[in-house]
Design a protein around this motif. Structure first.
Motif, PDB file in Angstrom:
ATOM      1  N   THR A  99       0.847  -1.192   0.000  1.00 58.33           N
ATOM      2  CA  THR A  99       0.000   0.000   0.000  1.00 58.33           C
ATOM      3  C   THR A  99       0.879   1.237   0.000  1.00 58.33           C
ATOM      4  O   THR A  99       2.056   1.199   0.376  1.00 58.33           O
ATOM      5  N   SER A 100       0.301   2.354  -0.410  1.00 61.28           N
ATOM      6  CA  SER A 100       0.996   3.638  -0.410  1.00 61.28           C
ATOM      7  C   SER A 100       0.043   4.706   0.123  1.00 61.28           C
ATOM      8  O   SER A 100      -1.125   4.760  -0.284  1.00 61.28           O
ATOM      9  N   TYR A 101       0.551   5.545   1.047  1.00 59.89           N
ATOM     10  CA  TYR A 101      -0.225   6.642   1.615  1.00 59.89           C
ATOM     11  C   TYR A 101       0.620   7.910   1.521  1.00 59.89           C
ATOM     12  O   TYR A 101       1.790   7.911   1.924  1.00 59.89           O
ATOM     13  N   SER A 102       0.033   8.985   0.994  1.00 59.57           N
ATOM     14  CA  SER A 102       0.810  10.207   0.824  1.00 59.57           C
ATOM     15  C   SER A 102      -0.020  11.438   1.168  1.00 59.57           C
ATOM     16  O   SER A 102      -1.247  11.453   0.995  1.00 59.57           O
TER      17      SER A 102
ATOM     18  N   HIS B 284      -8.845  20.977  -2.164  1.00 63.58           N
ATOM     19  CA  HIS B 284      -8.573  19.634  -1.662  1.00 63.58           C
ATOM     20  C   HIS B 284      -8.768  18.600  -2.779  1.00 63.58           C
ATOM     21  O   HIS B 284      -9.785  18.613  -3.470  1.00 63.58           O
ATOM     22  N   VAL B 285      -7.798  17.693  -2.923  1.00 68.13           N
ATOM     23  CA  VAL B 285      -7.882  16.636  -3.931  1.00 68.13           C
ATOM     24  C   VAL B 285      -7.520  15.298  -3.280  1.00 68.13           C
ATOM     25  O   VAL B 285      -6.443  15.146  -2.694  1.00 68.13           O
ATOM     26  N   LEU B 286      -8.422  14.336  -3.377  1.00 65.77           N
ATOM     27  CA  LEU B 286      -8.172  12.963  -2.936  1.00 65.77           C
ATOM     28  C   LEU B 286      -7.948  12.088  -4.160  1.00 65.77           C
ATOM     29  O   LEU B 286      -8.555  12.310  -5.216  1.00 65.77           O
ATOM     30  N   LYS B 287      -7.094  11.085  -4.025  1.00 71.40           N
ATOM     31  CA  LYS B 287      -6.838  10.171  -5.132  1.00 71.40           C
ATOM     32  C   LYS B 287      -6.735   8.746  -4.601  1.00 71.40           C
ATOM     33  O   LYS B 287      -6.112   8.498  -3.563  1.00 71.40           O
ATOM     34  N   ALA B 288      -7.360   7.816  -5.320  1.00 72.10           N
ATOM     35  CA  ALA B 288      -7.265   6.395  -4.999  1.00 72.10           C
ATOM     36  C   ALA B 288      -6.932   5.646  -6.287  1.00 72.10           C
ATOM     37  O   ALA B 288      -7.467   5.969  -7.359  1.00 72.10           O
ATOM     38  N   TYR B 289      -6.029   4.643  -6.194  1.00 73.39           N
ATOM     39  CA  TYR B 289      -5.617   3.947  -7.409  1.00 73.39           C
ATOM     40  C   TYR B 289      -5.128   2.538  -7.085  1.00 73.39           C
ATOM     41  O   TYR B 289      -4.770   2.202  -5.949  1.00 73.39           O
ATOM     42  N   TYR B 290      -5.116   1.718  -8.134  1.00 70.71           N
ATOM     43  CA  TYR B 290      -4.507   0.382  -8.091  1.00 70.71           C
ATOM     44  C   TYR B 290      -3.331   0.375  -9.060  1.00 70.71           C
ATOM     45  O   TYR B 290      -3.426   0.912 -10.172  1.00 70.71           O
ATOM     46  N   GLN B 291      -2.233  -0.243  -8.654  1.00 73.97           N
ATOM     47  CA  GLN B 291      -1.025  -0.278  -9.486  1.00 73.97           C
ATOM     48  C   GLN B 291      -0.482  -1.697  -9.569  1.00 73.97           C
ATOM     49  O   GLN B 291      -0.432  -2.422  -8.571  1.00 73.97           O
ATOM     50  N   TYR B 292      -0.061  -2.070 -10.788  1.00 75.01           N
ATOM     51  CA  TYR B 292       0.670  -3.332 -10.955  1.00 75.01           C
ATOM     52  C   TYR B 292       2.038  -2.997 -11.526  1.00 75.01           C
ATOM     53  O   TYR B 292       2.159  -2.225 -12.482  1.00 75.01           O
ATOM     54  N   GLN B 293       3.079  -3.577 -10.927  1.00 75.93           N
ATOM     55  CA  GLN B 293       4.456  -3.308 -11.332  1.00 75.93           C
ATOM     56  C   GLN B 293       5.134  -4.594 -11.776  1.00 75.93           C
ATOM     57  O   GLN B 293       5.052  -5.622 -11.102  1.00 75.93           O
TER      58      GLN B 293
ATOM     59  N   ASN C 107       8.013  -7.768  -8.554  1.00 80.01           N
ATOM     60  CA  ASN C 107       6.683  -7.685  -9.154  1.00 80.01           C
ATOM     61  C   ASN C 107       5.673  -7.505  -8.027  1.00 80.01           C
ATOM     62  O   ASN C 107       5.720  -8.223  -7.026  1.00 80.01           O
ATOM     63  N   SER C 108       4.754  -6.554  -8.191  1.00 79.24           N
ATOM     64  CA  SER C 108       3.884  -6.257  -7.052  1.00 79.24           C
ATOM     65  C   SER C 108       2.561  -5.633  -7.477  1.00 79.24           C
ATOM     66  O   SER C 108       2.457  -4.987  -8.519  1.00 79.24           O
ATOM     67  N   HIS C 109       1.569  -5.850  -6.617  1.00 79.47           N
ATOM     68  CA  HIS C 109       0.282  -5.165  -6.676  1.00 79.47           C
ATOM     69  C   HIS C 109       0.275  -4.140  -5.549  1.00 79.47           C
ATOM     70  O   HIS C 109       0.763  -4.413  -4.448  1.00 79.47           O
ATOM     71  N   LEU C 110      -0.290  -2.970  -5.808  1.00 79.49           N
ATOM     72  CA  LEU C 110      -0.296  -1.907  -4.801  1.00 79.49           C
ATOM     73  C   LEU C 110      -1.591  -1.121  -4.871  1.00 79.49           C
ATOM     74  O   LEU C 110      -2.103  -0.839  -5.964  1.00 79.49           O
ATOM     75  N   VAL C 111      -2.120  -0.770  -3.707  1.00 80.65           N
ATOM     76  CA  VAL C 111      -3.284   0.116  -3.601  1.00 80.65           C
ATOM     77  C   VAL C 111      -2.812   1.409  -2.949  1.00 80.65           C
ATOM     78  O   VAL C 111      -2.150   1.375  -1.902  1.00 80.65           O
ATOM     79  N   GLY C 112      -3.104   2.554  -3.582  1.00 80.03           N
ATOM     80  CA  GLY C 112      -2.621   3.831  -3.080  1.00 80.03           C
ATOM     81  C   GLY C 112      -3.724   4.811  -2.760  1.00 80.03           C
ATOM     82  O   GLY C 112      -4.777   4.832  -3.413  1.00 80.03           O
ATOM     83  N   LEU C 113      -3.501   5.621  -1.718  1.00 80.14           N
ATOM     84  CA  LEU C 113      -4.396   6.708  -1.319  1.00 80.14           C
ATOM     85  C   LEU C 113      -3.548   7.962  -1.113  1.00 80.14           C
ATOM     86  O   LEU C 113      -2.473   7.895  -0.500  1.00 80.14           O
ATOM     87  N   SER C 114      -4.021   9.100  -1.618  1.00 79.03           N
ATOM     88  CA  SER C 114      -3.262  10.335  -1.441  1.00 79.03           C
ATOM     89  C   SER C 114      -4.212  11.516  -1.220  1.00 79.03           C
ATOM     90  O   SER C 114      -5.375  11.486  -1.640  1.00 79.03           O
ATOM     91  N   TYR C 115      -3.668  12.535  -0.565  1.00 80.59           N
ATOM     92  CA  TYR C 115      -4.416  13.772  -0.325  1.00 80.59           C
ATOM     93  C   TYR C 115      -3.488  14.939  -0.632  1.00 80.59           C
ATOM     94  O   TYR C 115      -2.317  14.942  -0.218  1.00 80.59           O
ATOM     95  N   LYS C 116      -4.002  15.928  -1.370  1.00 79.33           N
ATOM     96  CA  LYS C 116      -3.215  17.138  -1.685  1.00 79.33           C
ATOM     97  C   LYS C 116      -4.036  18.374  -1.375  1.00 79.33           C
ATOM     98  O   LYS C 116      -5.226  18.456  -1.696  1.00 79.33           O
ATOM     99  N   PHE C 117      -3.358  19.343  -0.745  1.00 80.00           N
ATOM    100  CA  PHE C 117      -3.979  20.631  -0.416  1.00 80.00           C
ATOM    101  C   PHE C 117      -3.356  21.698  -1.297  1.00 80.00           C
ATOM    102  O   PHE C 117      -2.129  21.848  -1.347  1.00 80.00           O
TER     103      PHE C 117
END
Length: 236
Positions: A16-19, A203-212, A224-234
């Motif tokens: 997972t990724s959180y930013s 405010h911007v929220l982002k959610a995504y799925y990533q395959y590497q 090789n990996s699967h990842l779920v990411g969540l981010s917030y930007k002000f």
């Protein structure tokens, strides 16, 4: 120590990724930004990386943007096993934390086609890892020893193509992108699908799925990996 149990690593991992980020527009053409990120791996049970990044972006003309950025990375590097030709384990270096510095220069072009927005970003990336001393276990002598890891420099060209779809009267903007990492060869590829969500103008929220997919055997910290990411930007 009488024995050491070797870890097992799955072919494809999940993380997972959180930013959290902020962006400030200093003129009609220029803006500055900063972001902190936390990543996990090992089915999201192990901390993989902390990072802090900052960049400056300048709009050259309507379709083209230029940016310069820096990232400080604190990585939890994967364990490494050295084996003989018959497969017998000779040495084992456990996972360990270490810093890297990363610099990048990017040029992004974009165009709107109906409700679609198409963009292509070309980024030159230079990463420096300082030398470091870590512990390593020798299975032949059955003892721990010191392993000196020399400094490492890596140059990569990252090419990223993205398409966004602007849904009429909707705060959601779905997107999909593909990114290639080219060193002396094609090192890896990333594919993402997701959506951003605007809350007002700031405010911007982002959610995504990533395959590497990784094609670089020399990189100790990529799989090789699967990842779920969540981010917030002000934005301000």
């Amino acid at each position: 120590m009488a024995s050491v149990a070797l870890p097992t690593v799955a072919a494809d991992d999940f993380g997972t990724s959180y930013s959290l980020g902020a962006e400030h527009k200093i003129s009609k053409k220029a803006s500055v930004g900063a972001e902190v990120e936390l990543r996990t791996r090992n089915d999201s049970k192990t901390l993989d990386r902390w990072s802090f990044g900052a960049d400056v972006e300048y709009k050259l003309c309507k379709p083209l943007k230029l940016s310069v950025g820096y990232n400080l990375l604190y990585d939890n590097n994967l364990e490494k096993i050295t084996r003989a030709d018959d497969g017998e384990a000779l040495k084992w270096r456990p996972s360990h934390w270490g810093f890297r510095s990363r610099f990048n220069l990017s040029l992004t072009g974009s165009v709107d086609v109906g409700r679609f927005s198409l963009s292509l970003r070309e980024r030159y990336q230079f990463t420096f890892r300082p030398e470091k001393t870590v512990d390593r276990y020798d299975f032949v002598d059955k003892e721990w020893e010191t392993d000196h890891m020399g400094s490492k420099r890596k140059h990569v060209l990252r090419s990223k193509a993205e398409v966004d779809y602007n849904i009429r009267h909707c705060a959601f903007t779905p997107f999909a992108n593909a990114e290639l990492f080219n060193g002396l060869q094609l090192d890896k590829a990333r594919f993402q699908v997701g959506t951003s969500y605007k809350i007002g103008k700031r405010h911007v929220l982002k959610a995504y799925y990533q395959y590497q997919v990784v094609n670089d055997d020399d990189d100790d910290n990529e799989t090789n990996s699967h990842l779920v990411g969540l981010s917030y930007k002000f934005k301000f």
